[in-house]
Scaffold this motif. Structure first.
Motif, mmCIF file in Angstrom:
data_model
loop_
_atom_site.group_PDB
_atom_site.id
_atom_site.type_symbol
_atom_site.label_atom_id
_atom_site.label_comp_id
_atom_site.label_asym_id
_atom_site.label_seq_id
_atom_site.Cartn_x
_atom_site.Cartn_y
_atom_site.Cartn_z
ATOM 1 N N LEU A 109 3.503 4.660 6.632
ATOM 2 C CA LEU A 109 4.210 3.395 6.789
ATOM 3 C C LEU A 109 3.419 2.436 7.689
ATOM 4 O O LEU A 109 3.254 1.255 7.370
ATOM 5 C CB LEU A 109 5.586 3.682 7.381
ATOM 6 N N PHE A 110 2.897 2.944 8.808
ATOM 7 C CA PHE A 110 2.145 2.070 9.710
ATOM 8 C C PHE A 110 0.874 1.554 9.032
ATOM 9 O O PHE A 110 0.505 0.399 9.189
ATOM 10 C CB PHE A 110 1.814 2.795 11.019
ATOM 11 N N ALA A 111 0.233 2.451 8.271
ATOM 12 C CA ALA A 111 -0.973 2.021 7.552
ATOM 13 C C ALA A 111 -0.595 0.929 6.554
ATOM 14 O O ALA A 111 -1.278 -0.089 6.443
ATOM 15 C CB ALA A 111 -1.603 3.206 6.831
ATOM 16 N N ALA A 112 0.557 1.112 5.857
ATOM 17 C CA ALA A 112 0.979 0.122 4.856
ATOM 18 C C ALA A 112 1.277 -1.216 5.522
ATOM 19 O O ALA A 112 0.976 -2.278 4.976
ATOM 20 C CB ALA A 112 2.198 0.632 4.108
ATOM 21 N N ALA B 32 16.543 10.594 -1.021
ATOM 22 C CA ALA B 32 15.614 9.994 -1.985
ATOM 23 C C ALA B 32 14.178 10.288 -1.567
ATOM 24 O O ALA B 32 13.332 10.629 -2.398
ATOM 25 C CB ALA B 32 15.852 8.487 -2.076
ATOM 26 N N LEU B 33 13.903 10.170 -0.272
ATOM 27 C CA LEU B 33 12.539 10.416 0.210
ATOM 28 C C LEU B 33 12.125 11.865 -0.039
ATOM 29 O O LEU B 33 10.988 12.143 -0.411
ATOM 30 C CB LEU B 33 12.458 10.143 1.714
ATOM 31 N N ALA C 243 0.815 -1.210 0.000
ATOM 32 C CA ALA C 243 0.000 0.000 0.000
ATOM 33 C C ALA C 243 0.858 1.273 0.000
ATOM 34 O O ALA C 243 0.343 2.365 -0.186
ATOM 35 C CB ALA C 243 -0.922 -0.006 1.216
ATOM 36 N N LEU C 244 2.161 1.117 0.229
ATOM 37 C CA LEU C 244 3.035 2.293 0.240
ATOM 38 C C LEU C 244 3.432 2.603 -1.210
ATOM 39 O O LEU C 244 3.621 1.693 -1.995
ATOM 40 C CB LEU C 244 4.286 1.947 1.049
ATOM 41 N N ILE D 220 4.970 10.498 6.614
ATOM 42 C CA ILE D 220 5.526 9.198 6.203
ATOM 43 C C ILE D 220 5.313 8.125 7.258
ATOM 44 O O ILE D 220 5.058 6.967 6.938
ATOM 45 C CB ILE D 220 7.008 9.347 5.814
ATOM 46 N N GLY D 221 5.416 8.504 8.565
ATOM 47 C CA GLY D 221 5.264 7.510 9.626
ATOM 48 C C GLY D 221 3.880 6.881 9.573
ATOM 49 O O GLY D 221 3.731 5.646 9.556
#
Ligand SMILES: Nc1ncnc2c1ncn2[C@@H]1O[C@H](COP(=O)(O)OP(=O)(O)O)[C@@H](O)[C@H]1O
Ligand SMILES: Cc1cn([C@H]2C[C@H](O)[C@@H](COP(=O)(O)OP(=O)(O)O)O2)c(=O)[nH]c1=O
Length: 685
Positions: free
Chosen positions: A446-449, A430-431, A305-306, A442-443
């Motif tokens: 990431l947790f959702a992903a 890169a990010l 999902a990310l 982003i945090g």
């Protein structure tokens, strides 16, 4: 990514290995690859063992020397050997090279000196320089054209797939020698001797297999000569260095590669310092490659999902953090486990980078870009291995004393820590440079992903309906297909709102008139982007969000991606700016599914009947850039896109779209309704 090609892959023809001559060559290649990896591991281990008594510094430099001796021939003599190899009978060239490699490797345990290890490393690689081009040139003689790609994939599989097998085999073989030595103290063999014997035997087996492969034609065909590695790197940078995203990807991939290289370069000395022998060294080597394989295969799936660009940066940062832990934790078992994680992060970054570059770069430049990448990776690896061992050696051994605690901090620890720092910096850059979801933390993303979900801002109210958008160039068939999808969905019992951009609200209609009237030629690119965003903000607030909250299915012709493609790529505005403005305008509302109908602009524009509007009358290069961007967006988030070939007949396109939409459709009869109706007795006749 879902494409209409799914049916084709289901009917897969039999494997290329059914072809007996190719199977034999492939077996020889597998055996040789296994031998090559055993050779690298055994020779570096042997160099470390032979110089262990001369101290940490000499030992580290000695191991680095083997890596350099192994990489130099390809860089110095590569093109020369390729040209020479073309002049001789390929079968005999391969057999000759195999026998030479056998003799050199077999002599190493007999001579038993460090100097010979270095010379032998160099000689084995020189023989490889003849073997590899002869093999590459032979594959097309044995395999029909349409099977070449599959054959190449199998070649790549054994080239890298044999690495962890060889490392594990090395660990077992050196453990066996260790046990024999412990049981009979008179037994004077080095722990690496058995591995080198198996290595020599592998080359002999390959020689026998290829000698009996009579199908290889005797004559030689002229091959296009490959330019020297350094020239490839310099020329390659000239055409990819100018592209922002490609540049970011290349630097990121090299950062990941360099971090992995740092581990390999100092692994022998580090494992010795941790009290591990050759078996421990084999285990670390094996861990890097196992992790890489796992990362390439599972990484992109795990965090599906990310967005791909975010996953790329996150993987490199994680690689850096893991490397720092490896540098600081003095426990061999933990180091091996962490090395698997490090390999997985590097593998994930590498495969995403490779895929994204393939999609960012045009067809005509793709081959050159990949050979540039491979050359650059080789040069980077050589530099990293040489610099890392020299640096670790020069820094030497140190004991930090704090109170009554002592902590060992050697050159190897320092090098690993510097590698970690490099990876983190590259990953963060890169990010920042390639982020395609600005405004989304982003945090949280990431947790959702990790939970398999996609994070959206401001979308707190649970939305009941499904949101599907259509994207594509002019005349690709979006209007036709979104109408057909809406009809189909209604037939299935869904409440559907079919809408489009620009111009689906009262204000939006006025904006549309400004935007598309061919009389408004002077509109600046930024105001154009803002007007489309204004239309979208109005559309989301007045039409789309209320419909989704009611539980309706929304089918929308064009959405944010059109602005990224037309204003971002077409008008060459900064894509991050366009994304940010749109994330703000829509409150972060993203579609559940985007259908990209892909047609070459020449085909789409030919379909248009009415006079060209302001955007349709842009030159062909503009429309090409738009198409390219749409495809890159789809590639960066494959789970959320369906890419359909718009040149297919209408009904076939509709069927492909319906198949994909069916996968994401909610149940038209909600669970609670079913529970209520379930109590009513069924009527039977
Ligand atoms: N798959 C197809 N093959 C050939 N022509 C098509 C196809 N889909 C649509 N068309 C025709 O192309 C023209 C443009 O289609 P339309 O759906 O309005 O595209 P868009 O909304 O993408 O501009 C129409 O005349 C339509 O009938
Ligand atoms: C929504 C949107 C459309 N456009 C352009 C693309 C089209 O040329 C035009 C929309 O006109 P429209 O007639 O709706 O085109 P199509 O039939 O191809 O959907 O506006 C942008 O440039 N940016 C955007 O954000």
């Amino acid at each position: 990514m879902s494409t209409h090609g799914r049916a084709a892959t289901r009917r897969r023809p039999p494997n290329v290995l059914v072809n007996a001559p190719f199977r034999r060559l492939w077996t020889a290649m597998s055996v040789c690859s296994l031998g090559d990896w055993l050779n690298i591991i055994a020779l570096t281990a042997l160099a470390g063992n032979l110089t262990a008594a001369s101290g940490f510094q000499t030992q580290t430099l000695a191991v680095g020397g083997v890596f350099v001796a192994k990489m130099l021939p390809a860089i110095l003599l590569g093109p020369l050997a390729g040209a020479v190899a073309d002049r001789f009978d390929r079968r005999l060239t391969m057999v000759g090279a195999d026998v030479a490699r056998f003799a050199v490797v077999a002599s190493i345990p007999l001579v038993g000196s460090y100097q010979w290890v270095i010379i032998a490393s160099f000689l084995v690689e020189c023989a490889n320089l003849f073997w590899v081009p002869a093999k590459d040139a032979t594959v097309p003689n044995l395999v029909p054209r349409e099977r070449l790609e599959e054959a190449n994939r199998l070649n790549l599989l054994v080239t890298y797939g044999t690495a962890p097998v060889a490392a594990a085999l090395f660990a077992v073989l050196s453990a066996v020698v260790g046990m024999i030595s412990a049981a009979s103290p008179g037994f004077g063999a080095q722990p690496t001797d058995l591995a080198l014997a198996v290595n020599a035997l592998a080359y002999l087996v390959s020689a026998a297999l290829i000698f009996t492969l009579r199908e290889i034609p005797k004559g030689h065909t002229l091959r296009v000569s490959t330019p020297p590695v350094l020239r490839q790197v310099i020329e390659g940078w000239r055409f990819v260095g100018g592209e922002r995203v490609v540049r970011g990807l290349v630097i990121g991939m090299l950062g990941a590669f360099a971090a992995g290289g740092a581990v390999v370069g100092v692994a022998k000395a580090y494992v010795s310092a941790l009290g591990g022998g050759d078996a421990g060294y084999g285990a670390v080597f094996c861990a890097v490659f196992l992790g890489m394989g796992a990362g390439m295969f599972f990484g992109p799936r795990l965090l599906g999902a990310l967005s791909r660009r975010r996953m790329f940066g996150v993987a490199i940062v994680l690689a850096g953090v893991t490397l720092a832990a490896i540098a600081l934790i003095h426990n061999l078992a933990l180091v091996v486990v962490l090395t698997v994680v490090l390999g997985a992060c590097a593998g994930t970054a590498w495969i995403i980078g490779y895929t994204l570059i393939g999609l960012e770069v045009e067809d005509g430049l793709r081959g050159r870009t990949f050979s540039f990448l491979q050359s650059l990776a080789r040069v980077t690896l050589l530099l990293v291995l040489a610099v890392v061992s020299a640096f670790a050696g020069l820094f030497g051994e140190h004991l930090l004393v704090v109170g009554d605690m002592t902590y060992r901090f050697d050159g190897t620890n320092l090098v690993l820590l510097l590698g970690a720092l490099l990876a983190v910096v590259v990953g963060v850059l890169a990010l920042r440079h390639m982020d395609d979801r600005p405004g989304v933390p982003i945090g949280a993303d990431l947790f959702a992903a990790l939970r398999g979900e996609r994070f959206t801002v401001e979308d707190e109210e649970p939305r009941a309906g499904l949101f599907v958008t259509f994207e594509g160039g002019e005349g690709s068939g979006k209007t036709t297909q979104s109408r057909l999808l809406a009809i189909w969905l209604r037939d299935q019992g869904f409440d559907v709102v079919q809408t489009r951009e620009p111009g689906s609200t009262k204000i939006g209609m006025r904006l549309r008139a400004i935007l598309l009237d061919a009389a408004h030629q002077g509109l600046s690119a930024r105001s154009e982007a803002l007007l489309y965003a204004a239309d979208r903000a109005e559309h989301v607030e007045k039409v789309i969000r209320p419909a989704l909250q009611r539980g309706s299915t929304v089918v929308c012709d064009r959405y944010v991606d059109s602005s990224l493609a037309y204003q971002g790529a077409g008008r060459t505005l900064d894509p991050d700016d366009v994304a940010r403005v749109n994330a703000w305008a829509t409150g972060g509302l993203l579609p559940d599914l985007t259908v990209l109908i892909d047609v070459p602009p020449s085909v789409g524009l030919r379909r248009m009947a009415s006079p060209a509007d302001r955007i349709e009358s842009e030159p062909m290069e503009f429309h090409e850039r738009v198409r390219h961007e749409f495809r890159a967006l789809a590639a960066a988030a494959p789970d959320r896109y369906l890419v359909v070939d718009g040149t297919l007949p209408q009904d076939e396109i509709s069927r492909i779209i319906q198949d994909r939409v069916r996968e994401v459709l909610p149940d038209p009869v909600p669970g609670e309704t079913e529970a209520a109706t379930g109590t009513i007795p069924a009527i039977r006749d």
